[in-house]
Design an enzyme around this catalytic site. Sequence first.
Site, PDB file in Angstrom:
ATOM      1  N   SER A   1       0.836  -1.192   0.016  1.00 46.69           N
ATOM      2  CA  SER A   1      -0.056   0.079   0.002  1.00 46.69           C
ATOM      3  C   SER A   1       0.925   1.276   0.003  1.00 46.69           C
ATOM      4  O   SER A   1       0.278   2.423  -0.143  1.00 46.69           O
ATOM      5  CB  SER A   1      -0.829  -0.219   1.153  1.00 46.69           C
ATOM      6  OG  SER A   1      -0.213  -0.500   2.196  1.00 46.69           O
TER       7      SER A   1
ATOM      8  N   ASN B   1      -3.311   6.241  -0.726  1.00 50.24           N
ATOM      9  CA  ASN B   1      -2.813   6.572   0.653  1.00 50.24           C
ATOM     10  C   ASN B   1      -2.305   7.866   0.804  1.00 50.24           C
ATOM     11  O   ASN B   1      -2.397   8.384   2.064  1.00 50.24           O
ATOM     12  CB  ASN B   1      -2.151   5.209   1.011  1.00 50.24           C
ATOM     13  CG  ASN B   1      -2.772   4.086   1.451  1.00 50.24           C
ATOM     14  OD1 ASN B   1      -3.946   4.165   2.146  1.00 50.24           O
ATOM     15  ND2 ASN B   1      -2.286   2.969   0.926  1.00 50.24           N
TER      16      ASN B   1
ATOM     17  N   GLU C   1      -5.255  -0.400  -7.739  1.00 47.02           N
ATOM     18  CA  GLU C   1      -4.282   0.840  -8.221  1.00 47.02           C
ATOM     19  C   GLU C   1      -3.117  -0.272  -9.124  1.00 47.02           C
ATOM     20  O   GLU C   1      -2.453  -1.059  -8.556  1.00 47.02           O
ATOM     21  CB  GLU C   1      -3.477   1.562  -7.248  1.00 47.02           C
ATOM     22  CG  GLU C   1      -4.356   2.590  -6.634  1.00 47.02           C
ATOM     23  CD  GLU C   1      -3.759   3.626  -5.649  1.00 47.02           C
ATOM     24  OE1 GLU C   1      -3.636   4.525  -5.820  1.00 47.02           O
ATOM     25  OE2 GLU C   1      -3.319   2.711  -4.734  1.00 47.02           O
TER      26      GLU C   1
HETATM   27  N1  CAA Z   1     -15.505  -8.825   3.543  1.00 50.31           N
HETATM   28  C1  CAA Z   1     -16.198  -9.219   2.485  1.00 50.31           C
HETATM   29  N2  CAA Z   1     -17.542  -8.659   2.262  1.00 50.31           N
HETATM   30  C2  CAA Z   1     -17.552  -7.857   3.124  1.00 50.31           C
HETATM   31  C3  CAA Z   1     -17.146  -7.219   4.299  1.00 50.31           C
HETATM   32  C4  CAA Z   1     -15.929  -7.892   4.521  1.00 50.31           C
HETATM   33  N3  CAA Z   1     -14.982  -7.674   5.516  1.00 50.31           N
HETATM   34  N4  CAA Z   1     -17.819  -6.119   4.804  1.00 50.31           N
HETATM   35  C5  CAA Z   1     -18.711  -6.019   4.255  1.00 50.31           C
HETATM   36  N5  CAA Z   1     -18.826  -6.850   3.049  1.00 50.31           N
HETATM   37  C6  CAA Z   1     -19.829  -6.817   2.135  1.00 50.31           C
HETATM   38  C7  CAA Z   1     -21.168  -7.193   2.980  1.00 50.31           C
HETATM   39  O1  CAA Z   1     -21.460  -8.924   2.820  1.00 50.31           O
HETATM   40  C8  CAA Z   1     -22.268  -6.803   2.109  1.00 50.31           C
HETATM   41  O2  CAA Z   1     -22.727  -7.706   0.806  1.00 50.31           O
HETATM   42  P1  CAA Z   1     -23.832  -8.102   0.440  1.00 50.31           P
HETATM   43  O3  CAA Z   1     -25.022  -7.528   1.435  1.00 50.31           O
HETATM   44  O4  CAA Z   1     -24.038  -7.607  -1.033  1.00 50.31           O
HETATM   45  O5  CAA Z   1     -23.678  -9.453   0.340  1.00 50.31           O
HETATM   46  C9  CAA Z   1     -21.698  -5.345   1.401  1.00 50.31           C
HETATM   47  O6  CAA Z   1     -20.336  -5.592   1.921  1.00 50.31           O
HETATM   48  C10 CAA Z   1     -22.257  -4.117   2.193  1.00 50.31           C
HETATM   49  O7  CAA Z   1     -21.939  -4.570   3.547  1.00 50.31           O
HETATM   50  P2  CAA Z   1     -22.831  -4.178   4.741  1.00 50.31           P
HETATM   51  O8  CAA Z   1     -24.297  -4.023   4.327  1.00 50.31           O
HETATM   52  O9  CAA Z   1     -22.738  -4.901   5.891  1.00 50.31           O
HETATM   53  O10 CAA Z   1     -22.458  -2.706   5.409  1.00 50.31           O
HETATM   54  P3  CAA Z   1     -21.969  -1.376   4.328  1.00 50.31           P
HETATM   55  O11 CAA Z   1     -23.124  -1.236   3.323  1.00 50.31           O
HETATM   56  O12 CAA Z   1     -21.991  -0.577   5.419  1.00 50.31           O
HETATM   57  O13 CAA Z   1     -20.574  -1.690   3.597  1.00 50.31           O
HETATM   58  C11 CAA Z   1     -18.433  -1.487   3.322  1.00 50.31           C
HETATM   59  C12 CAA Z   1     -19.532  -2.124   4.251  1.00 50.31           C
HETATM   60  C13 CAA Z   1     -18.531  -2.203   2.129  1.00 50.31           C
HETATM   61  C14 CAA Z   1     -17.192  -1.941   4.063  1.00 50.31           C
HETATM   62  C15 CAA Z   1     -18.665  -0.083   3.511  1.00 50.31           C
HETATM   63  O14 CAA Z   1     -18.654   0.434   4.653  1.00 50.31           O
HETATM   64  C16 CAA Z   1     -17.348   0.566   3.031  1.00 50.31           C
HETATM   65  O15 CAA Z   1     -17.264   0.700   1.471  1.00 50.31           O
HETATM   66  N6  CAA Z   1     -16.315   1.130   3.705  1.00 50.31           N
HETATM   67  C17 CAA Z   1     -15.129   1.844   2.958  1.00 50.31           C
HETATM   68  C18 CAA Z   1     -14.220   0.828   2.723  1.00 50.31           C
HETATM   69  C19 CAA Z   1     -12.862   1.448   2.228  1.00 50.31           C
HETATM   70  O16 CAA Z   1     -12.628   2.465   2.379  1.00 50.31           O
HETATM   71  N7  CAA Z   1     -12.172   0.661   2.153  1.00 50.31           N
HETATM   72  C20 CAA Z   1     -10.633   0.844   1.423  1.00 50.31           C
HETATM   73  C21 CAA Z   1      -9.641   0.896   2.797  1.00 50.31           C
HETATM   74  S1  CAA Z   1      -7.931   1.235   2.173  1.00 50.31           S
HETATM   75  C22 CAA Z   1      -7.482  -0.297   1.693  1.00 50.31           C
HETATM   76  O17 CAA Z   1      -8.006  -1.141   1.815  1.00 50.31           O
HETATM   77  C23 CAA Z   1      -5.949  -0.152   1.114  1.00 50.31           C
HETATM   78  C24 CAA Z   1      -4.802   0.375   1.970  1.00 50.31           C
HETATM   79  O18 CAA Z   1      -3.864   0.431   1.174  1.00 50.31           O
HETATM   80  C25 CAA Z   1      -4.812   0.538   3.392  1.00 50.31           C
END
Ligand code: CAA
Length: 289
Positions: A119, A190, A152
């Site tokens: 990352s 990031n 990315e």
């Molecule tokens: N693994 C797999 N699927 C997941 C999950 C997980 N940990 N968490 C949530 N989901 C899925 C759920 O199963 C649900 O899918 P379906 O209902 O369609 O089966 C869908 O995502 C939506 O989940 P929820 O309804 O429970 O909750 P939500 O609508 O609040 O979504 C979220 C959860 C997708 C995590 C949303 O909050 C989100 O997009 N958050 C931001 C995440 C983000 O910014 N990620 C990037 C982080 S930075 C990174 O990864 C890189 C780095 O270099 C640090």
Amino acid sequence: METKTVGILGAGTMGHGIAQVLIRSGYTVFLHDLSQQFLDSGAGRIAKGLNRDVEKNRLTDEEREKALSRLTTTTRVADLAAADFIVEAVTENLEVKAGAFRAIEPHCGQGVIFASNTSSISITRLAAATERPDRFIGLHFFNPVPVMKLVEIVPGLATSQETLEAAERLATSAGKTPVRVNDYPGFISNRLLMPMINEAVYCLMESVADAKGIDNVMKLGMNHPMGPLELADLIGLDVCLDIMKVLYESFRDSKYRPCPLLEKMVNAGRLGRKTGRGFYEYPGASGRC
Ligand code: CAA
């Protein structure tokens, strides 16, 4: 060369997610980790994710079984010799990542492409630790991998056009949208996300608002799906701190200084969801990322 078999180093949060997406997209995957316990945990999370797809009618029982049959877990790096593309998703540390590539390189053919899911570590620097800097690239997925659309794609200084195109094809065929980003600290994701999270921790440290208040401002005022502190807990506070350190040390600009409270939380072992406690509490956490 067409990629059919992918070797993945690391069965943690990112590695198992990448494996899940790839077996679902028709790739044969060899998932490697250091212990059978880590592999069993990763494979369990993959099965759970695919079961969820079946429940939601996005996958049939038969497709799930076929996808699972394309997954092999192994603790022996030599088993990854069958792969024509390697994706590394081990601990976010230059020496650990470079060591993983060095361990696998003698088992891999000339044409095999190496990709790192780092990352923030320099792709050019990681590539230089291998014998194939032209066949080396950054492939940065996002957590949760099955849900997030972005990858990315980060070419290093020596990455060939052929490697770049192969990486883009892999990401696209896995249902992701590749965005090409040049090799600068933190890439785009990031460099923008982590200073926001770090500043949110400063707001908490200075008692501008409590954690819930800070998160609600960004969720309700800016329509972010999660607040910055909740998101930090999802990513892992150790990962956030490591990335801030890379930004700070690379740009030598004080605007990237890690917040002392972030350092304190990491020192206390409060790393977020994976340890059961970060800015919030998560009963029943697995203890591994
Ligand atoms: N693994 C797999 N699927 C997941 C999950 C997980 N940990 N968490 C949530 N989901 C899925 C759920 O199963 C649900 O899918 P379906 O209902 O369609 O089966 C869908 O995502 C939506 O989940 P929820 O309804 O429970 O909750 P939500 O609508 O609040 O979504 C979220 C959860 C997708 C995590 C949303 O909050 C989100 O997009 N958050 C931001 C995440 C983000 O910014 N990620 C990037 C982080 S930075 C990174 O990864 C890189 C780095 O270099 C640090």
